[in-house]
Design an enzyme around this catalytic site. Structure first.
Site, PDB file in Angstrom:
ATOM      1  N   GLU A  33       0.850  -1.190   0.000  1.00  0.00           N
ATOM      2  CA  GLU A  33       0.000   0.000   0.000  1.00  0.00           C
ATOM      3  C   GLU A  33       0.882   1.234   0.000  1.00  0.00           C
ATOM      4  O   GLU A  33       1.785   1.365   0.826  1.00  0.00           O
ATOM      5  CB  GLU A  33      -0.925  -0.007   1.222  1.00  0.00           C
ATOM      6  CG  GLU A  33      -1.891   1.163   1.197  1.00  0.00           C
ATOM      7  CD  GLU A  33      -2.829   1.207   2.401  1.00  0.00           C
ATOM      8  OE1 GLU A  33      -2.986   0.182   3.103  1.00  0.00           O
ATOM      9  OE2 GLU A  33      -3.376   2.286   2.647  1.00  0.00           O
ATOM     10  N   ASP A  59      -3.364  11.852  -1.700  1.00  0.00           N
ATOM     11  CA  ASP A  59      -3.614  13.291  -1.536  1.00  0.00           C
ATOM     12  C   ASP A  59      -4.179  13.856  -2.837  1.00  0.00           C
ATOM     13  O   ASP A  59      -3.554  13.726  -3.890  1.00  0.00           O
ATOM     14  CB  ASP A  59      -2.316  14.011  -1.166  1.00  0.00           C
ATOM     15  CG  ASP A  59      -1.828  13.585   0.214  1.00  0.00           C
ATOM     16  OD1 ASP A  59      -2.617  13.658   1.175  1.00  0.00           O
ATOM     17  OD2 ASP A  59      -0.669  13.147   0.325  1.00  0.00           O
ATOM     18  N   GLU A  91     -12.001   7.923   4.289  1.00  0.00           N
ATOM     19  CA  GLU A  91     -13.178   7.576   3.496  1.00  0.00           C
ATOM     20  C   GLU A  91     -14.445   8.091   4.187  1.00  0.00           C
ATOM     21  O   GLU A  91     -15.343   8.629   3.539  1.00  0.00           O
ATOM     22  CB  GLU A  91     -13.256   6.046   3.303  1.00  0.00           C
ATOM     23  CG  GLU A  91     -14.390   5.630   2.397  1.00  0.00           C
ATOM     24  CD  GLU A  91     -14.237   4.217   1.833  1.00  0.00           C
ATOM     25  OE1 GLU A  91     -13.222   3.552   2.105  1.00  0.00           O
ATOM     26  OE2 GLU A  91     -15.152   3.796   1.102  1.00  0.00           O
ATOM     27  N   THR A 150     -11.945   3.858   6.349  1.00  0.00           N
ATOM     28  CA  THR A 150     -10.958   4.590   7.145  1.00  0.00           C
ATOM     29  C   THR A 150     -11.518   5.982   7.463  1.00  0.00           C
ATOM     30  O   THR A 150     -12.531   6.405   6.905  1.00  0.00           O
ATOM     31  CB  THR A 150      -9.635   4.764   6.370  1.00  0.00           C
ATOM     32  OG1 THR A 150      -9.875   5.591   5.230  1.00  0.00           O
ATOM     33  CG2 THR A 150      -9.065   3.440   5.928  1.00  0.00           C
ATOM     34  N   ASP A 166       9.463   7.961   0.110  1.00  0.00           N
ATOM     35  CA  ASP A 166       8.687   8.439  -1.029  1.00  0.00           C
ATOM     36  C   ASP A 166       8.518   7.266  -1.999  1.00  0.00           C
ATOM     37  O   ASP A 166       9.499   6.630  -2.411  1.00  0.00           O
ATOM     38  CB  ASP A 166       9.473   9.599  -1.680  1.00  0.00           C
ATOM     39  CG  ASP A 166       8.822  10.142  -2.943  1.00  0.00           C
ATOM     40  OD1 ASP A 166       7.765   9.627  -3.362  1.00  0.00           O
ATOM     41  OD2 ASP A 166       9.390  11.094  -3.519  1.00  0.00           O
ATOM     42  N   LYS A 177      -6.283  21.990  -6.021  1.00  0.00           N
ATOM     43  CA  LYS A 177      -6.126  23.155  -6.908  1.00  0.00           C
ATOM     44  C   LYS A 177      -5.433  22.765  -8.210  1.00  0.00           C
ATOM     45  O   LYS A 177      -4.484  21.991  -8.193  1.00  0.00           O
ATOM     46  CB  LYS A 177      -5.294  24.232  -6.200  1.00  0.00           C
ATOM     47  CG  LYS A 177      -6.007  24.815  -5.012  1.00  0.00           C
ATOM     48  CD  LYS A 177      -5.180  25.913  -4.365  1.00  0.00           C
ATOM     49  CE  LYS A 177      -5.907  26.427  -3.145  1.00  0.00           C
ATOM     50  NZ  LYS A 177      -5.013  27.070  -2.183  1.00  0.00           N
ATOM     51  N   GLU A 204       5.032   5.007   3.560  1.00  0.00           N
ATOM     52  CA  GLU A 204       4.396   6.210   4.101  1.00  0.00           C
ATOM     53  C   GLU A 204       5.475   7.194   4.535  1.00  0.00           C
ATOM     54  O   GLU A 204       6.422   6.801   5.209  1.00  0.00           O
ATOM     55  CB  GLU A 204       3.483   5.824   5.289  1.00  0.00           C
ATOM     56  CG  GLU A 204       2.839   6.981   6.019  1.00  0.00           C
ATOM     57  CD  GLU A 204       2.054   7.935   5.097  1.00  0.00           C
ATOM     58  OE1 GLU A 204       1.064   7.511   4.493  1.00  0.00           O
ATOM     59  OE2 GLU A 204       2.472   9.109   4.988  1.00  0.00           O
TER      60      GLU A 204
HETATM   61  C1  SAM Z   1      -4.923  11.413   2.078  1.00  0.00           C
HETATM   62  S1  SAM Z   1      -3.874  10.358   2.979  1.00  0.00           S
HETATM   63  C2  SAM Z   1      -4.736   8.794   2.960  1.00  0.00           C
HETATM   64  C3  SAM Z   1      -4.189   7.806   3.960  1.00  0.00           C
HETATM   65  C4  SAM Z   1      -4.758   6.386   3.896  1.00  0.00           C
HETATM   66  N1  SAM Z   1      -4.477   5.738   2.636  1.00  0.00           N
HETATM   67  C5  SAM Z   1      -6.246   6.361   4.194  1.00  0.00           C
HETATM   68  O1  SAM Z   1      -7.013   5.981   3.316  1.00  0.00           O
HETATM   69  O2  SAM Z   1      -6.623   6.698   5.324  1.00  0.00           O
HETATM   70  C6  SAM Z   1      -2.555  10.141   1.821  1.00  0.00           C
HETATM   71  C7  SAM Z   1      -1.278   9.614   2.454  1.00  0.00           C
HETATM   72  O3  SAM Z   1      -0.319   9.371   1.455  1.00  0.00           O
HETATM   73  C8  SAM Z   1       0.960   9.736   1.933  1.00  0.00           C
HETATM   74  N2  SAM Z   1       1.794   9.995   0.743  1.00  0.00           N
HETATM   75  C9  SAM Z   1       1.615  10.958  -0.176  1.00  0.00           C
HETATM   76  N3  SAM Z   1       2.536  10.877  -1.150  1.00  0.00           N
HETATM   77  C10 SAM Z   1       3.330   9.818  -0.841  1.00  0.00           C
HETATM   78  C11 SAM Z   1       4.475   9.233  -1.463  1.00  0.00           C
HETATM   79  N4  SAM Z   1       4.977   9.729  -2.607  1.00  0.00           N
HETATM   80  N5  SAM Z   1       5.053   8.168  -0.885  1.00  0.00           N
HETATM   81  C12 SAM Z   1       4.552   7.654   0.278  1.00  0.00           C
HETATM   82  N6  SAM Z   1       3.469   8.176   0.922  1.00  0.00           N
HETATM   83  C13 SAM Z   1       2.871   9.242   0.375  1.00  0.00           C
HETATM   84  C14 SAM Z   1       0.676  10.956   2.795  1.00  0.00           C
HETATM   85  O4  SAM Z   1       1.698  11.177   3.755  1.00  0.00           O
HETATM   86  C15 SAM Z   1      -0.651  10.576   3.442  1.00  0.00           C
HETATM   87  O5  SAM Z   1      -0.477   9.925   4.667  1.00  0.00           O
END
Ligand code: SAM
Length: 239
Positions: free
Chosen positions: A73, A148, A221, A218, A125, A152, A98
């Protein structure tokens, strides 16, 4: 675009996240102190604390201590979906990527609470991780739940799921492996659909999937649902 989707040695100007600090709660700190050495991968860095040394390779069987299918994931957040899935499928190994350290620490808290041991996490990343760190064709499934949305227009270039990301997803999935996605942001859902439609390495129906039953609702969601948004699921199969 100045970023390269395949060569992480190039400096990336645009990443899909904002590095948030945030202190760990006492509980998270305890879980981190007790469990991180066993469950959080020790990733050698290139430049920043979310980068990966391009020469570093992960041996999944060594990391999990067994040979089993691996589901990954990206953006596992607080680990709600990841730990739920791992508890339901003890025969499968789950890897969460994460960049948000308190999220990773919270995942360790939940793992301990649920007695789950078939999860590993990496504070990294996803782009460099999928480019070089992970083995090619090593994954059974790739899950991206509620990435994310970067609402915008001028920020759309920060979105994770773009044409540039397709070769990376294709690289890590085994033939027949599944890429699953979900979002509550209509415009991003449409972008995902278009990206998958153009994605040569994937078979895609062209339309939305049924909600994936293996995903619990979650916090993210639930927030989307509370705001009256439609949740879109998509899935594509690696050719
Ligand atoms: C909007 S949150 C959703 C979290 C989780 N999947 C949920 O459904 O509750 C998006 C997550 O992706 C992580 N994230 C964003 N870009 C990422 C990347 N390039 N590599 C790893 N994690 C990333 C952010 O830190 C954040 O915790």
């Amino acid at each position: 675009m100045s970023e390269s989707p395949v060569d992480p040695r190039h400096h990336r100007d645009v990443v899909s996240f904002i590095r948030r600090g945030g202190r760990l709660t006492e509980r998270q700190q305890h879980a981190w102190d007790d469990l991180a050495a066993s469950y959080v991968l020790d990733v050698p860095r290139a430049v920043s604390s979310t980068s990966v040394d391009p020469d570093f390779r992960v041996d999944l069987a060594a990391v999990f201590g067994r040979q089993a299918p691996v589901v990954m994931e990206i953006g596992s957040g607080r680990g709600e979906s990841l730990v739920h899935a791992a508890a339901e499928h003890p025969d499968i190994d789950f890897l969460g990527l994460e960049v948000y350290v308190p999220g990773v620490a919270q995942t360790l808290v939940t793992m301990r609470h649920e007695n789950v041991t078939n999860v590993r996490l990496a504070v990294v990343d996803a782009v460099p991780a999928l480019s070089t760190m992970l083995p090619a064709a090593g994954l059974e499934e790739l899950r991206v739940w509620f990435p994310d949305p970067w609402h915008k227009k001028r920020h759309h270039k920060r979105r994770l799921v773009t044409d540039h990301f397709v070769p990376l997803a294709a690289r890590v999935l085994r033939p027949g492996g599944v890429w699953r996605l979900a979002t509550d942001w209509e415009d991003y859902a449409e972008q995902m659909r278009e990206v998958l439609d153009r994605a040569e390495p994937f078979e895609f129906s062209g339309t939305w999937s049924e909600r994936f039953s293996g995903r619990p609702i979650t916090k993210f969601e639930a927030k989307g649902l509370a705001k009256g948004r439609t949740i879109r699921d998509l899935s594509a199969v690696r050719r």
